[in-house]
Design a protein around this motif. Structure first.
Motif, PDB file in Angstrom:
ATOM      1  N   SER A  31       0.825  -1.201   0.000  1.00  0.00           N
ATOM      2  CA  SER A  31       0.000   0.000   0.000  1.00  0.00           C
ATOM      3  C   SER A  31       0.863   1.256   0.000  1.00  0.00           C
ATOM      4  N   ARG A  32       1.865   1.297   0.880  1.00  0.00           N
ATOM      5  CA  ARG A  32       2.745   2.466   0.943  1.00  0.00           C
ATOM      6  C   ARG A  32       3.655   2.556  -0.281  1.00  0.00           C
ATOM      7  N   TYR A  33       4.054   1.400  -0.788  1.00  0.00           N
ATOM      8  CA  TYR A  33       4.830   1.371  -2.035  1.00  0.00           C
ATOM      9  C   TYR A  33       4.032   2.047  -3.145  1.00  0.00           C
ATOM     10  N   GLY A  34       2.751   1.669  -3.258  1.00  0.00           N
ATOM     11  CA  GLY A  34       1.897   2.252  -4.290  1.00  0.00           C
ATOM     12  C   GLY A  34       1.704   3.745  -4.105  1.00  0.00           C
ATOM     13  N   ILE A  35       1.579   4.189  -2.866  1.00  0.00           N
ATOM     14  CA  ILE A  35       1.406   5.622  -2.600  1.00  0.00           C
ATOM     15  C   ILE A  35       2.650   6.399  -3.028  1.00  0.00           C
ATOM     16  N   ILE A  36       3.825   5.866  -2.687  1.00  0.00           N
ATOM     17  CA  ILE A  36       5.074   6.536  -3.068  1.00  0.00           C
ATOM     18  C   ILE A  36       5.185   6.627  -4.587  1.00  0.00           C
ATOM     19  N   VAL A  37       4.905   5.511  -5.260  1.00  0.00           N
ATOM     20  CA  VAL A  37       4.979   5.504  -6.721  1.00  0.00           C
ATOM     21  C   VAL A  37       3.995   6.511  -7.306  1.00  0.00           C
ATOM     22  N   GLY A  38       2.755   6.484  -6.808  1.00  0.00           N
ATOM     23  CA  GLY A  38       1.731   7.363  -7.359  1.00  0.00           C
ATOM     24  C   GLY A  38       2.017   8.830  -7.125  1.00  0.00           C
ATOM     25  N   VAL A  39       2.364   9.169  -5.883  1.00  0.00           N
ATOM     26  CA  VAL A  39       2.565  10.574  -5.539  1.00  0.00           C
ATOM     27  C   VAL A  39       3.895  11.102  -6.076  1.00  0.00           C
ATOM     28  N   VAL A  40       4.985  10.425  -5.718  1.00  0.00           N
ATOM     29  CA  VAL A  40       6.315  10.908  -6.115  1.00  0.00           C
ATOM     30  C   VAL A  40       6.504  10.796  -7.633  1.00  0.00           C
ATOM     31  N   GLY A  41       6.075   9.670  -8.219  1.00  0.00           N
ATOM     32  CA  GLY A  41       6.208   9.517  -9.662  1.00  0.00           C
ATOM     33  C   GLY A  41       5.425  10.561 -10.428  1.00  0.00           C
ATOM     34  N   SER A  42       4.194  10.839  -9.986  1.00  0.00           N
ATOM     35  CA  SER A  42       3.366  11.841 -10.666  1.00  0.00           C
ATOM     36  C   SER A  42       3.977  13.231 -10.548  1.00  0.00           C
ATOM     37  N   VAL A  43       4.433  13.566  -9.335  1.00  0.00           N
ATOM     38  CA  VAL A  43       5.067  14.872  -9.134  1.00  0.00           C
ATOM     39  C   VAL A  43       6.307  15.008 -10.009  1.00  0.00           C
ATOM     40  N   ALA A  44       7.101  13.932 -10.092  1.00  0.00           N
ATOM     41  CA  ALA A  44       8.345  13.981 -10.860  1.00  0.00           C
ATOM     42  C   ALA A  44       8.073  14.176 -12.351  1.00  0.00           C
ATOM     43  N   VAL A  45       7.163  13.370 -12.922  1.00  0.00           N
ATOM     44  CA  VAL A  45       6.923  13.470 -14.359  1.00  0.00           C
ATOM     45  C   VAL A  45       6.291  14.815 -14.716  1.00  0.00           C
ATOM     46  N   LEU A  46       5.398  15.326 -13.859  1.00  0.00           N
ATOM     47  CA  LEU A  46       4.813  16.644 -14.110  1.00  0.00           C
ATOM     48  C   LEU A  46       5.870  17.742 -13.983  1.00  0.00           C
ATOM     49  N   ALA A  47       6.760  17.597 -13.004  1.00  0.00           N
ATOM     50  CA  ALA A  47       7.827  18.578 -12.827  1.00  0.00           C
ATOM     51  C   ALA A  47       8.757  18.596 -14.036  1.00  0.00           C
ATOM     52  N   GLY A  48       9.081  17.398 -14.555  1.00  0.00           N
ATOM     53  CA  GLY A  48       9.932  17.334 -15.740  1.00  0.00           C
ATOM     54  C   GLY A  48       9.304  18.035 -16.931  1.00  0.00           C
ATOM     55  N   GLY A  49       8.006  17.812 -17.142  1.00  0.00           N
ATOM     56  CA  GLY A  49       7.320  18.475 -18.248  1.00  0.00           C
ATOM     57  C   GLY A  49       7.195  19.964 -18.039  1.00  0.00           C
ATOM     58  N   LEU A  50       6.886  20.380 -16.798  1.00  0.00           N
ATOM     59  CA  LEU A  50       6.714  21.802 -16.508  1.00  0.00           C
ATOM     60  C   LEU A  50       8.024  22.571 -16.655  1.00  0.00           C
ATOM     61  N   VAL A  51       9.101  22.020 -16.100  1.00  0.00           N
ATOM     62  CA  VAL A  51      10.413  22.688 -16.205  1.00  0.00           C
ATOM     63  C   VAL A  51      10.840  22.800 -17.661  1.00  0.00           C
ATOM     64  N   THR A  52      10.608  21.742 -18.438  1.00  0.00           N
ATOM     65  CA  THR A  52      10.968  21.777 -19.845  1.00  0.00           C
ATOM     66  C   THR A  52      10.175  22.845 -20.590  1.00  0.00           C
ATOM     67  N   SER A  53       8.889  22.965 -20.278  1.00  0.00           N
ATOM     68  CA  SER A  53       8.064  23.994 -20.914  1.00  0.00           C
ATOM     69  C   SER A  53       8.526  25.397 -20.521  1.00  0.00           C
ATOM     70  N   LEU A  54       8.858  25.595 -19.239  1.00  0.00           N
ATOM     71  CA  LEU A  54       9.305  26.909 -18.769  1.00  0.00           C
ATOM     72  C   LEU A  54      10.657  27.304 -19.368  1.00  0.00           C
ATOM     73  N   MET A  55      11.517  26.295 -19.609  1.00  0.00           N
ATOM     74  CA  MET A  55      12.853  26.562 -20.159  1.00  0.00           C
ATOM     75  C   MET A  55      12.868  26.512 -21.686  1.00  0.00           C
ATOM     76  N   TRP A  56      11.686  26.383 -22.282  1.00  0.00           N
ATOM     77  CA  TRP A  56      11.572  26.166 -23.720  1.00  0.00           C
ATOM     78  C   TRP A  56      12.287  27.236 -24.546  1.00  0.00           C
ATOM     79  N   SER A  57      12.137  28.501 -24.160  1.00  0.00           N
ATOM     80  CA  SER A  57      12.721  29.582 -24.949  1.00  0.00           C
ATOM     81  C   SER A  57      14.245  29.615 -24.856  1.00  0.00           C
ATOM     82  N   ARG A  58      14.806  28.950 -23.843  1.00  0.00           N
ATOM     83  CA  ARG A  58      16.256  28.958 -23.650  1.00  0.00           C
ATOM     84  C   ARG A  58      16.934  27.741 -24.264  1.00  0.00           C
TER      85      ARG A  58
END
Length: 526
Positions: A316-343
């Protein structure tokens, strides 16, 4: 035979693609069917992203069910470790990889990506139900192969559609929303695994539920998602906004002429890919990265459950870590890439390479968390949760960002097919992971300490090696991607004693390894 006039008409449209090929962006004819920026209402973008996310999430979900319920599946269907490896490896991987090509080409050729996606979703949903009704190895194997037929084009079609729904700078974040489905799927699977264990509910019920919900989502996709106008690629944006338009089916009168035009479009896409300087290295690197991740996903939950038998809430806790941390990480990667797009357009490569290398260290700490805690289960579980969080946070920045970059590098009219080629090679590489681990664990009692030790060694080797090979490959690809973005593709006709021969040789080697592993797995299954 195609008559002379039809042949001449086709030649006018293709403008002799063997000479004016897709490797030369400057030679493209202006194409009014492309847009430099999509004009889709925000509410429709939101609905489309939600439905594409749900469809992709469900398409991935069966893999997590097999992972979390590995012991139950093996016991109820009387499987061996090699048999389980076949279910999670080449048995579906080969079908998944190969059938993605015709499905993706059909979607591009008919400009009906939404229709193809909806039909595929209905098919794999029905196969998920049949998996849940399986009573032996061969029944579930056939059901999973059938599911591979339906799931094959889902990722390529979804990525292709999203890349045309929003502007280029937002594509990275949009694709990251899609890939949240991977982590939510694993998180939900963990909670379901715990709930099923407490109530003695069979694993089959989860797959049947997936199938029923999948049919509903498929119908909603068809009703609410609209086919967007194709957006120019990054290569074209840097080269006078030009693009070669494939031959249209409306110009074909007879079946032979349609087949001839389809052949020309396929060859044009392969020429484009072959003339790209970075495509082969990016694909091999992504395959290595996925190999490590695939082995992690299929074997880590059951390994940790066996390692920490005194921790009933681990999954249960394994799944929570994967769901929360994995989702935050992949969204952060996409968001940072979009913000740095012009550079910079190269950030996805750095995120993938460096993130994976750092993550491999914490993966090893996960595997040996009990050892470094002097075999104290209460201390070891704390080390496990901490290192696992960091491992996911650093490793999972990449999926949305890297796939967005590939989609924007490919020719707009045939990028779904190009994405299917990109996925095909990766699937053939990463599907070998469960096969290899399954063979390594053959004739070993899953309840024994030796089984845990062998699993630990296999994971400790395959995951870090996959991550590091990928990291080195992506870093080496950076100067090549710069040239591709500038439109500086390999010039001239490819020759058999050069680049064309290298591609063929690489394909033969990969194909031989696939066949060899598949035959060995079947042999040990028998």
């Amino acid at each position: 035979m195609v008559d002379t006039k039809q042949e001449e008409a086709i030649q006018v449209h293709t403008t002799d693609t063997s000479q004016q090929s897709s490797q030369d962006p400057e030679s493209y004819q202006e194409d009014p069917s492309l847009t430099t920026r999509p004009n889709v209402p925000i509410w429709r973008i939101a609905i489309s992203l939600l439905l594409l996310f749900l469809n992709y999430f469900l398409a991935q979900y069966d893999k997590f069910i097999l992972s979390y319920f590995q012991d139950d599946v093996i016991a109820s269907l009387h499987l061996t470790s090699s048999s389980y490896g076949m279910l999670s490896g080449y048995a579906t991987g080969i079908v998944y990889a190969v059938l993605a090509l015709p499905s993706a080409f059909l979607a591009d050729y008919t400009a009906a990506r939404v229709w193809v996606l909806s039909a595929a979703a209905v098919w794999w949903s029905l196969c998920a139900i049949f998996q849940g009704l399986s009573n032996n190895f061969w029944q579930i194997l056939l059901a999973r192969i059938g599911m591979g037929v339906g799931q094959a084009p889902v990722e390529a079609l979804s990525v292709s559609l999203i890349s045309d729904l929003v502007g280029q700078e937002y594509v990275f974040f949009g694709e990251s929303v899609l890939y949240v489905g991977v982590y939510i799927g694993e998180a939900v699977s963990g909670q379901i695994a715990v709930a099923f264990a407490k109530t003695d509910t069979p694993w089959n019920n989860a797959l049947i539920a997936i199938g029923i919900v999948g049919v509903v989502i498929a119908l909603l996709v068809r009703v609410f998602v609209r086919e967007p106008k194709r957006q120019i690629s990054l290569v074209l944006a840097n080269n006078v906004h030009r693009q070669e338009k494939p031959v249209s089916t409306s110009d074909a009168i007879t079946l032979p002429s349609r087949l001839l035009m389809a052949r020309k479009n396929i060859l044009s896409t392969f020429r484009y890919i072959a003339h790209m300087r970075s495509f082969y290295l990016l694909t091999l690197s992504a395959g290595s990265r996925q190999l490590g991740g695939n082995v992690f996903g299929y074997y880590m939950p059951s390994y940790l459950s066996n390692l920490y038998p005194s921790q009933p809430s681990l999954l249960s806790r394994y799944g929570i870590i994967v769901g929360v941390v994995g989702s935050v990480a992949v969204l952060a990667g996409g968001l940072v890439t979009s913000l740095m797009w012009s550079r910079t357009k190269l950030l996805p490569l750095y995120l993938t390479a460096v993130g994976g290398m750092i993550s491999s260290i914490f993966v090893l700490l996960m595997l040996f968390s009990l050892n470094v805690s002097d075999n104290d289960q209460s201390r070891g579980i704390k080390v496990l949760y901490g290192t696992m969080s960091i491992a996911y946070l650093t490793a999972e920045l990449w999926l949305g960002a890297i796939n967005s970059l590939i989609a924007l590098l490919l020719p707009p009219h045939t990028k779904t097919f190009g994405l299917a080629v990109w996925s095909l090679v990766q699937v053939l590489i990463y599907s070998s992971g469960p096969e290899i681990v399954g063979l390594a664990l053959r004739n070993t009692d899953p309840t024994s300490s030796l089984y845990i030790e062998k699993t630990r060694i296999a994971l400790a080797v395959m995951i870090p090696v996959g991550y590091w090979l990928a990291g080195v490959g992506f870093l080496l690809a950076i100067p090549m991607v710069k040239l591709d973005l500038a439109g500086t593709f390999v010039k001239g006709k490819l020759r058999w004693n050069g680049r064309k021969g290298a591609f063929l040789a690489g394909g033969c080697v990969l194909g031989s390894l696939v066949v060899a592993l598949f035959i060995v797995s079947i042999y040990y299954r028998a």
